[in-house]
Design a protein around this motif. Sequence first.
Motif, PDB file in Angstrom:
ATOM      1  N   ASP A 175       0.848  -1.190   0.000  1.00 40.16           N
ATOM      2  CA  ASP A 175       0.000   0.000   0.000  1.00 40.16           C
ATOM      3  C   ASP A 175       0.886   1.242   0.000  1.00 40.16           C
ATOM      4  N   TYR A 176       0.753   2.091  -1.014  1.00 41.97           N
ATOM      5  CA  TYR A 176       1.596   3.275  -1.143  1.00 41.97           C
ATOM      6  C   TYR A 176       0.755   4.540  -0.981  1.00 41.97           C
ATOM      7  N   ASP A 177       1.092   5.342   0.031  1.00 42.30           N
ATOM      8  CA  ASP A 177       0.350   6.568   0.336  1.00 42.30           C
ATOM      9  C   ASP A 177       1.211   7.795   0.036  1.00 42.30           C
ATOM     10  N   THR A 178       0.633   8.772  -0.654  1.00 41.34           N
ATOM     11  CA  THR A 178       1.316  10.019  -0.966  1.00 41.34           C
ATOM     12  C   THR A 178       0.520  11.190  -0.403  1.00 41.34           C
ATOM     13  N   VAL A 179       1.160  11.983   0.469  1.00 44.49           N
ATOM     14  CA  VAL A 179       0.575  13.238   0.928  1.00 44.49           C
ATOM     15  C   VAL A 179       1.200  14.334   0.071  1.00 44.49           C
ATOM     16  N   ALA A 180       0.417  14.918  -0.818  1.00 40.97           N
ATOM     17  CA  ALA A 180       0.924  15.911  -1.765  1.00 40.97           C
ATOM     18  C   ALA A 180       0.592  17.311  -1.276  1.00 40.97           C
ATOM     19  N   LYS A 181       1.610  18.032  -0.845  1.00 42.37           N
ATOM     20  CA  LYS A 181       1.444  19.379  -0.297  1.00 42.37           C
ATOM     21  C   LYS A 181       1.563  20.441  -1.391  1.00 42.37           C
ATOM     22  N   GLN A 182       1.148  21.660  -1.057  1.00 41.77           N
ATOM     23  CA  GLN A 182       1.227  22.762  -1.996  1.00 41.77           C
ATOM     24  C   GLN A 182       2.689  23.134  -2.252  1.00 41.77           C
ATOM     25  N   PRO A 183       3.009  23.595  -3.468  1.00 42.51           N
ATOM     26  CA  PRO A 183       4.387  23.982  -3.769  1.00 42.51           C
ATOM     27  C   PRO A 183       4.819  25.187  -2.941  1.00 42.51           C
ATOM     28  N   LYS A 184       6.072  25.153  -2.501  1.00 47.84           N
ATOM     29  CA  LYS A 184       6.595  26.253  -1.704  1.00 47.84           C
ATOM     30  C   LYS A 184       8.091  26.370  -1.931  1.00 47.84           C
ATOM     31  N   ALA A 185       8.535  27.530  -2.331  1.00 42.71           N
ATOM     32  CA  ALA A 185       9.953  27.743  -2.612  1.00 42.71           C
ATOM     33  C   ALA A 185      10.767  27.640  -1.327  1.00 42.71           C
TER      34      ALA A 185
END
Length: 232
Positions: A175-185
């Motif tokens: 089971d592969y989980d990805t928490v994708a956050k907003q881009p931030k420099a």
Amino acid sequence: MSDSLAGVNQMVSDLTKSIDAAVKRVQAQSQAQTPENVKEFQKEVRKSSGTSAAFATDIGILARGTTRLNVVSSLAAKDTVDFYKFKVTSKGEATLGQIGDEGVRVQLQTKLGVVVADSNKEAGKNYDNYLKLASGELELDRGDYTLRVTRDKGVDVKDSKNYALQLSMGSYSQDYDTVAKQPKAGDSPFQLSASQQAMLDGLNNAAANLKSIPFGQTGTQKLLGSVFSGTF
């Protein structure tokens, strides 16, 4: 509190509301037995600020009878589109699960950008394919695919939208989980920021609110639970 952390806390609050709203739907579902000896993996990433499939976030390899792919994220205010790419290793029937706020449109595309399935009810054959995909009846060829996530027509771009997606092909042992956050420099890829930790804490709190529901059975329950362990 920084504006960034405050923004994440608001997103967590909104996500919790979305999860609570989905509980009744989960309670109505039949229960299936959890596969034994499932290995769970988790990663946190920053999405690219690019608005084309070339900047898609990689969520892994979809292998029939072996892997299941999950992603939790949001369309922030004025964020127009998210892309996620994955590879199918063998031909077979795939299933797509989706929960979260209303007004989120999901399209499945080939590597060349050809739309295979579309959650928009006006998409004709592609909407029919989306219904098949949601019920595990859409056959996909091996190859590279992209999920395109946008807002439904008429939804204000200023409205943030939280969502979680899940892909599978039959049973699974990984089971592969990805928490994708907003881009931030300037974010360091080697440590959790305060915002990322707040996101994870919020997901855990949301899961804790669902203790009355037996997790780990259905795909929707897995998305609601957002229980992560390990790294990949």
